[in-house]
Motif scaffolding. Structure first.
Motif, mmCIF file in Angstrom:
data_model
loop_
_atom_site.group_PDB
_atom_site.id
_atom_site.type_symbol
_atom_site.label_atom_id
_atom_site.label_comp_id
_atom_site.label_asym_id
_atom_site.label_seq_id
_atom_site.Cartn_x
_atom_site.Cartn_y
_atom_site.Cartn_z
ATOM 1 N N TYR A 1 0.856 -1.194 0.000
ATOM 2 C CA TYR A 1 0.000 0.000 0.000
ATOM 3 C C TYR A 1 0.881 1.229 0.000
ATOM 4 C CZ TYR A 1 -3.460 3.499 1.322
ATOM 5 O OH TYR A 1 -4.281 4.616 1.330
ATOM 6 N N GLN A 2 0.493 2.228 -0.792
ATOM 7 C CA GLN A 2 1.211 3.504 -0.818
ATOM 8 C C GLN A 2 0.271 4.572 -1.358
ATOM 9 O OE1 GLN A 2 4.857 4.077 -3.427
ATOM 10 N NE2 GLN A 2 5.818 4.085 -1.387
ATOM 11 N N ASN A 3 -0.117 5.485 -0.474
ATOM 12 C CA ASN A 3 -1.042 6.523 -0.906
ATOM 13 C C ASN A 3 -0.949 7.716 0.029
ATOM 14 O OD1 ASN A 3 -3.032 7.714 -2.513
ATOM 15 N ND2 ASN A 3 -4.156 5.782 -2.684
ATOM 16 N N ALA A 4 -1.541 8.817 -0.401
ATOM 17 C CA ALA A 4 -1.519 10.057 0.363
ATOM 18 C C ALA A 4 -2.890 10.709 0.289
ATOM 19 C CB ALA A 4 -0.452 11.009 -0.184
ATOM 20 N N VAL A 5 -3.236 11.476 1.329
ATOM 21 C CA VAL A 5 -4.530 12.159 1.387
ATOM 22 C C VAL A 5 -4.321 13.562 1.950
ATOM 23 C CG1 VAL A 5 -5.815 10.009 1.707
ATOM 24 C CG2 VAL A 5 -5.040 11.281 3.711
ATOM 25 N N GLY A 6 -5.333 14.399 1.769
ATOM 26 C CA GLY A 6 -5.270 15.746 2.310
ATOM 27 C C GLY A 6 -4.462 16.683 1.440
ATOM 28 N N TYR A 7 -3.914 17.728 2.063
ATOM 29 C CA TYR A 7 -3.295 18.816 1.316
ATOM 30 C C TYR A 7 -1.847 19.054 1.726
ATOM 31 C CZ TYR A 7 -7.995 20.013 -0.230
ATOM 32 O OH TYR A 7 -9.244 19.976 -0.782
ATOM 33 N N ALA A 8 -0.997 19.250 0.705
ATOM 34 C CA ALA A 8 0.354 19.750 0.934
ATOM 35 C C ALA A 8 0.309 21.249 1.176
ATOM 36 C CB ALA A 8 1.248 19.441 -0.258
ATOM 37 N N ASN A 9 -0.651 21.922 0.546
ATOM 38 C CA ASN A 9 -0.886 23.344 0.766
ATOM 39 C C ASN A 9 -2.390 23.583 0.728
ATOM 40 O OD1 ASN A 9 -1.382 26.275 -0.237
ATOM 41 N ND2 ASN A 9 0.727 26.303 0.497
ATOM 42 N N ILE A 10 -2.952 23.925 1.865
ATOM 43 C CA ILE A 10 -4.406 24.084 1.981
ATOM 44 C C ILE A 10 -4.887 25.283 1.187
ATOM 45 C CG2 ILE A 10 -6.295 24.494 3.592
ATOM 46 C CD1 ILE A 10 -4.563 23.095 5.731
ATOM 47 N N GLU A 11 -4.179 26.398 1.312
ATOM 48 C CA GLU A 11 -4.627 27.646 0.682
ATOM 49 C C GLU A 11 -4.720 27.505 -0.833
ATOM 50 O OE1 GLU A 11 -3.354 28.190 4.646
ATOM 51 O OE2 GLU A 11 -2.150 27.439 2.958
ATOM 52 N N ASN A 12 -3.787 26.770 -1.428
ATOM 53 C CA ASN A 12 -3.776 26.584 -2.883
ATOM 54 C C ASN A 12 -4.471 25.297 -3.319
ATOM 55 O OD1 ASN A 12 -2.252 28.937 -3.081
ATOM 56 N ND2 ASN A 12 -0.305 27.835 -3.054
ATOM 57 N N GLU A 13 -5.063 24.573 -2.354
ATOM 58 C CA GLU A 13 -5.715 23.293 -2.614
ATOM 59 C C GLU A 13 -4.791 22.333 -3.360
ATOM 60 O OE1 GLU A 13 -9.477 23.980 -4.487
ATOM 61 O OE2 GLU A 13 -10.389 24.749 -2.644
ATOM 62 N N GLU A 14 -3.535 22.329 -2.950
ATOM 63 C CA GLU A 14 -2.539 21.445 -3.549
ATOM 64 C C GLU A 14 -2.539 20.125 -2.791
ATOM 65 O OE1 GLU A 14 2.306 21.156 -3.904
ATOM 66 O OE2 GLU A 14 1.381 23.136 -3.687
ATOM 67 N N ALA A 15 -2.834 19.059 -3.487
ATOM 68 C CA ALA A 15 -2.970 17.750 -2.847
ATOM 69 C C ALA A 15 -1.638 17.243 -2.307
ATOM 70 C CB ALA A 15 -3.535 16.746 -3.837
ATOM 71 N N TYR A 16 -1.729 16.536 -1.195
ATOM 72 C CA TYR A 16 -0.585 15.791 -0.679
ATOM 73 C C TYR A 16 -0.541 14.479 -1.455
ATOM 74 C CZ TYR A 16 2.901 14.978 3.005
ATOM 75 O OH TYR A 16 4.066 14.801 3.700
ATOM 76 N N THR A 17 0.576 14.182 -2.122
ATOM 77 C CA THR A 17 0.685 12.998 -2.967
ATOM 78 C C THR A 17 1.903 12.168 -2.567
ATOM 79 O OG1 THR A 17 2.137 13.927 -4.679
ATOM 80 C CG2 THR A 17 -0.245 14.405 -4.859
ATOM 81 N N ASN A 18 2.079 11.052 -3.235
ATOM 82 C CA ASN A 18 3.263 10.225 -2.992
ATOM 83 C C ASN A 18 4.550 10.924 -3.410
ATOM 84 O OD1 ASN A 18 1.832 8.015 -1.957
ATOM 85 N ND2 ASN A 18 1.498 7.150 -3.996
ATOM 86 N N GLN A 19 4.431 11.973 -4.228
ATOM 87 C CA GLN A 19 5.606 12.713 -4.687
ATOM 88 C C GLN A 19 5.832 14.005 -3.896
ATOM 89 O OE1 GLN A 19 3.261 11.425 -7.101
ATOM 90 N NE2 GLN A 19 4.614 9.640 -7.006
ATOM 91 N N THR A 20 4.958 14.316 -2.954
ATOM 92 C CA THR A 20 5.118 15.526 -2.156
ATOM 93 C C THR A 20 6.346 15.399 -1.259
ATOM 94 O OG1 THR A 20 2.752 16.002 -2.125
ATOM 95 C CG2 THR A 20 4.086 16.985 -0.377
ATOM 96 N N VAL A 21 7.243 16.364 -1.361
ATOM 97 C CA VAL A 21 8.476 16.347 -0.579
ATOM 98 C C VAL A 21 8.246 17.029 0.763
ATOM 99 C CG1 VAL A 21 10.865 17.161 -0.459
ATOM 100 C CG2 VAL A 21 9.955 16.237 -2.606
ATOM 101 N N ASN A 22 8.721 16.387 1.804
ATOM 102 C CA ASN A 22 8.579 16.863 3.178
ATOM 103 C C ASN A 22 9.901 16.545 3.881
ATOM 104 O OD1 ASN A 22 5.428 16.843 4.820
ATOM 105 N ND2 ASN A 22 7.302 17.574 5.763
#
Length: 418
Positions: free
Chosen positions: A71-92
């Motif tokens: 399993y590998q998935n992401a939910v929610g937002y990387a940036n809420i204000e811009n409605e940018e989705a949190y994804t498997n490629q989102t760097v943190n």
């Protein structure tokens, strides 16, 4: 307790949270389990509902089982204000979960013959470090990787003179003002790891204080140490004659195809990283710290899945991708006598990894970042979690623990039904 003391206390004492169980009403999400199996889609739906009904902006999960990423998935937002989705490629950046990479780099350097766990660190450093409260004490590599060196984090200098807000960030926002007021952070350019450690541990350093040292014999008392971890990174840098981040890239990240990952902040498109949140509606400015090996790895869920899988295979004896099997054994072997690590924290220590209840784990919490990794001690299953949720300020710790508990509940149902 001052706000600054409160923050450093949480950073140290809740950086690993796999021991903490937080009772809470299970009213934010329902686990949709079919009669026989919980599908990947059902687990994602559960996580999506959890993100929508709690204060976590976004998070990403990888799960391994029996030598495979299942399993590998992401939910929610990387940036809420811009409605940018949190994804498997989102760097943190992953805060103290990075310490497990320092442990892996230590194992690699041992295999290459640079030192052993019992090597005196002053045989490796260009200038010796002495604990003024225990001047005859010998600090070894083993002491650094198990937080028993007697080198400790001095609240007054570890945060305010180590963490910094990146130069291009807006420091007039609500989040920036809260961060500055609570920690004393300044907006400035980075300083080198060597300079920070010299200033902190050497007598002529600007940050030197006897409060940087505990009056204990090495190996006898456990005291979580970010600065000691950074020193381990610097030792690797010194003996290999290359930067710590280059050594990790060459020997860990590249072999595991973690192509989006780096300890070198200059390689990161900071504007494309997940926004850290104090809470929804209060984003924090981008920040970093000079002691980067102890918490500064930037990565994404896709790459973390590769690392999680490698560590699970290392525990089960099914890989030599990074080093020989004996080094994986060392990485996950009890390194301390019983009773050294506080019983409410862990059973024992590997190379920065913690053992408890047949699990190996590590977590990380910095302002606006909460991460975690956990593996069965036989490598049969494990999971990692990245998020841009805060667990440091105010009541956020309790909120995060409740979210983490629900994430784990979903993962366990998924594992048990597949």
């Amino acid at each position: 307790m001052t706000t600054l003391s409160r923050i450093i206390g949480i950073l140290i004492l809740t950086i690993l949270i796999f021991l903490t169980s937080c009772s809470s009403d299970d009213d934010t999400a329902t686990i949709p389990v079919s009669n026989e199996t919980m599908t990947n889609a059902e687990l994602t739906a559960y996580f999506t509902t959890l993100a929508e009904n709690t204060e976590v902006p976004g998070f990403a999960i990888s799960i391994v089982k029996d030598g495979t990423i299942v399993y590998q998935n992401a939910v929610g937002y990387a940036n809420i204000e811009n409605e940018e989705a949190y994804t498997n490629q989102t760097v943190n950046f992953i805060a103290s979960l990075s310490k497990t990479f320092v442990g892996t780099a230590t194992a690699k350097a041992i295999e290459e013959g640079y030192f052993t766990l019992d090597t005196n660190i002053n045989e490796l450093l260009p200038k010796p470090i002495s604990n003024p409260k225990q001047p005859e004490a010998v600090i070894t590599v083993r002491h650094l990787v198990t937080h028993t060196s007697g080198l400790v984090d001095n609240v007054e200098s570890y945060l305010a003179h180590n963490y910094y807000i990146l130069p291009e960030e807006n420091v007039t926002t609500t989040g920036a003002n809260i961060l500055k007021d609570a920690t004393g952070l300044e907006q400035r350019a980075a300083r080198s790891l060597e300079d920070f450690l010299a200033n902190y541990f050497l007598e002529n350093g600007d940050l030197y204080s006897t409060d940087n040292f505990a009056n204990v014999k090495p190996g006898e008392v456990w005291n979580y140490s970010n600065t000691g971890t950074a020193l381990m990174g610097y030792i690797i840098e010194t003996v290999t004659e290359q930067s710590f981040y280059d050594y990790v890239k060459q020997n860990i990240l590249a072999p595991l195809h973690m192509n989006a990952s780096t300890f070198n902040i200059n390689e990161v498109n900071i504007n494309a990283t997940a926004t850290c949140y104090l809470e929804q509606g209060i984003p924090l400015p981008k920040y970093a710290f000079d002691s980067y090996p102890e918490g500064g790895l930037y990565t994404n869920n896709e790459d973390m899945g590769n690392y999680l899988l490698e560590m699970s295979k290392g525990l089960s004896g099914d890989t030599t991708s990074l080093f020989g099997s004996s080094l994986y054994d060392m990485l996950f072997d009890y390194q301390l006598p019983n009773g050294i690590v506080p019983s409410n924290f862990a059973d024992n220590h590997g190379l920065f990894w913690y053992a408890h209840n047949n699990l190996w784990a590590h977590g990380g919490n910095d302002p606006g970042v909460s991460t975690y990794i956990e593996l069965a001690d036989d490598g049969s299953w494990g999971y990692s979690m990245l998020s841009n949720m805060d667990a440091v300020f105010g009541a956020n710790e309790a909120k995060y623990l409740q979210v983490k508990e629900k994430i784990e509940k979903g993962i366990q149902v998924y594992l048990e039904s597949n």
